[in-house]
Design a protein around this motif. Sequence first.
Motif, mmCIF file in Angstrom:
data_model
loop_
_atom_site.group_PDB
_atom_site.id
_atom_site.type_symbol
_atom_site.label_atom_id
_atom_site.label_comp_id
_atom_site.label_asym_id
_atom_site.label_seq_id
_atom_site.Cartn_x
_atom_site.Cartn_y
_atom_site.Cartn_z
ATOM 1 N N VAL A 1 -1.936 4.646 6.555
ATOM 2 C CA VAL A 1 -1.710 5.991 6.018
ATOM 3 C C VAL A 1 -3.033 6.636 5.610
ATOM 4 O O VAL A 1 -3.203 7.855 5.741
ATOM 5 N N LEU A 2 -3.978 5.834 5.136
ATOM 6 C CA LEU A 2 -5.263 6.361 4.692
ATOM 7 C C LEU A 2 -6.055 6.960 5.844
ATOM 8 O O LEU A 2 -6.893 7.854 5.632
ATOM 9 N N TYR A 3 -5.786 6.482 7.052
ATOM 10 C CA TYR A 3 -6.543 6.916 8.229
ATOM 11 C C TYR A 3 -5.786 7.954 9.069
ATOM 12 O O TYR A 3 -6.331 8.481 10.038
ATOM 13 N N LEU B 1 -5.147 10.426 -5.242
ATOM 14 C CA LEU B 1 -4.586 9.097 -5.511
ATOM 15 C C LEU B 1 -5.415 8.358 -6.551
ATOM 16 O O LEU B 1 -4.869 7.687 -7.438
ATOM 17 N N LEU B 2 -6.730 8.485 -6.449
ATOM 18 C CA LEU B 2 -7.605 7.821 -7.414
ATOM 19 C C LEU B 2 -7.495 8.466 -8.787
ATOM 20 O O LEU B 2 -7.460 7.778 -9.809
ATOM 21 N N ALA B 3 -7.421 9.794 -8.811
ATOM 22 C CA ALA B 3 -7.405 10.510 -10.082
ATOM 23 C C ALA B 3 -6.114 10.297 -10.852
ATOM 24 O O ALA B 3 -6.113 10.239 -12.090
ATOM 25 N N ALA C 1 -12.040 7.589 1.849
ATOM 26 C CA ALA C 1 -12.208 9.006 1.512
ATOM 27 C C ALA C 1 -13.645 9.457 1.772
ATOM 28 O O ALA C 1 -13.867 10.568 2.276
ATOM 29 N N THR C 2 -14.614 8.615 1.461
ATOM 30 C CA THR C 2 -16.017 9.016 1.597
ATOM 31 C C THR C 2 -16.596 8.767 2.972
ATOM 32 O O THR C 2 -17.463 9.515 3.435
ATOM 33 N N GLU C 3 -16.093 7.750 3.670
ATOM 34 C CA GLU C 3 -16.655 7.411 4.978
ATOM 35 C C GLU C 3 -15.889 8.021 6.147
ATOM 36 O O GLU C 3 -16.486 8.325 7.190
ATOM 37 N N ARG C 4 -14.569 8.223 5.979
ATOM 38 C CA ARG C 4 -13.769 8.723 7.100
ATOM 39 C C ARG C 4 -13.543 10.233 7.032
ATOM 40 O O ARG C 4 -13.532 10.914 8.042
ATOM 41 N N TRP C 5 -13.348 10.759 5.827
ATOM 42 C CA TRP C 5 -12.869 12.143 5.716
ATOM 43 C C TRP C 5 -13.894 13.134 5.162
ATOM 44 O O TRP C 5 -13.538 14.274 4.870
ATOM 45 N N ILE C 6 -15.142 12.727 5.000
ATOM 46 C CA ILE C 6 -16.171 13.670 4.576
ATOM 47 C C ILE C 6 -17.184 13.870 5.705
ATOM 48 O O ILE C 6 -17.620 12.915 6.321
ATOM 49 N N SER D 1 -5.989 18.269 7.871
ATOM 50 C CA SER D 1 -7.409 18.368 8.192
ATOM 51 C C SER D 1 -8.163 17.283 7.433
ATOM 52 O O SER D 1 -7.621 16.702 6.474
ATOM 53 N N PRO D 2 -9.422 17.001 7.821
ATOM 54 C CA PRO D 2 -10.219 16.036 7.054
ATOM 55 C C PRO D 2 -10.369 16.435 5.589
ATOM 56 O O PRO D 2 -10.344 15.573 4.708
ATOM 57 N N ALA D 3 -10.510 17.742 5.319
ATOM 58 C CA ALA D 3 -10.656 18.184 3.930
ATOM 59 C C ALA D 3 -9.398 17.895 3.129
ATOM 60 O O ALA D 3 -9.467 17.488 1.953
ATOM 61 N N ILE D 4 -8.227 18.110 3.744
ATOM 62 C CA ILE D 4 -6.958 17.821 3.071
ATOM 63 C C ILE D 4 -6.832 16.330 2.805
ATOM 64 O O ILE D 4 -6.403 15.911 1.720
ATOM 65 N N MET D 5 -7.222 15.515 3.773
ATOM 66 C CA MET D 5 -7.140 14.066 3.600
ATOM 67 C C MET D 5 -8.087 13.595 2.499
ATOM 68 O O MET D 5 -7.733 12.747 1.673
ATOM 69 N N SER D 6 -9.300 14.140 2.483
ATOM 70 C CA SER D 6 -10.262 13.754 1.454
ATOM 71 C C SER D 6 -9.722 14.073 0.065
ATOM 72 O O SER D 6 -9.766 13.235 -0.844
ATOM 73 N N ALA D 7 -9.183 15.281 -0.088
ATOM 74 C CA ALA D 7 -8.640 15.678 -1.385
ATOM 75 C C ALA D 7 -7.425 14.844 -1.764
ATOM 76 O O ALA D 7 -7.227 14.509 -2.943
ATOM 77 N N GLN D 8 -6.615 14.490 -0.766
ATOM 78 C CA GLN D 8 -5.417 13.688 -1.039
ATOM 79 C C GLN D 8 -5.791 12.285 -1.537
ATOM 80 O O GLN D 8 -5.204 11.779 -2.491
#
Length: 268
Positions: A163-165, A181-183, A263-268, A170-177
């Motif tokens: 699910v993480l991948y 989860l962390l927040a 989040a940092t390596e795949r979606w940014i 969009s990549p921006a939506i995935m990064s924020a999502q």
Amino acid sequence: MPQRPNDLRPWESPEALFGSELRHYREAAGLSLDKLADQIPFAKSTISAAERGESRCDRSLAVESDRALDSRDALTRLWDGLFKKSGAVPTWFTNWFKHEPKTTHIRSFQPLIIDGLLQTPEYASALLGGDEGAAETRITRQDILTRTDPAPPSLLCVIDESVLYREIGSPAIMSAQLEHLLAISSKRVKVQIVPSVNHEGLSGAFVIGNLKDGGEIAYREGALRGDTTADRDDIRSLNDQFASIQALAYPLNQSAQLIRKVATERWI
């Protein structure tokens, strides 16, 4: 002899439920499709399609039908309940939708997407094809996690690593999502990631809720629609299944590290 109308299946969708009620009131008034079409500004084909649940009719059809059928605004009120702001949940989700706020503990397994209680508005909107009303309804469900009276339920969500991948929107939506989860993770809201291996959750998503009276209720996703159950054997089986899946999951700290990494390596 006139042809018998096709059987309706009101449980299949909000449109089908509305259509079955429209037919009920029309037949109770002793009107054929042709006769009703003569009394309201809609074609017979439009009314027929609405009755069969093939399309979501305009609210004005409900209003005009109430007037012609003397149904005391029943159809208009039903239309508003099902479709207003396009935010109604599907009929097959209604039972879980009603019980979810009554839960004290929730355990969720999600093999394909982020659980609805943890989705960002943008992620939800992308999943729902841009239906902002439906997305708003989904996000509003999350209020149970921050309420004060009664106390909010605890949530343990186990998510398949894939699910993480999986890009949603969009990549921006995935990064924020993933950042969300962390927040949101806390003592009350826990997220664990299970590796994409051959585990017992491959048959689909499910959620188990504990109720204040000690009972349990569960919701299971299907290929076409979901199902809510309180059957003891079903609940027992899902509890065993959840325990088996969670046993394979990464601990909370490792799960958080993986979410951050993706989040940092795949979606940014």
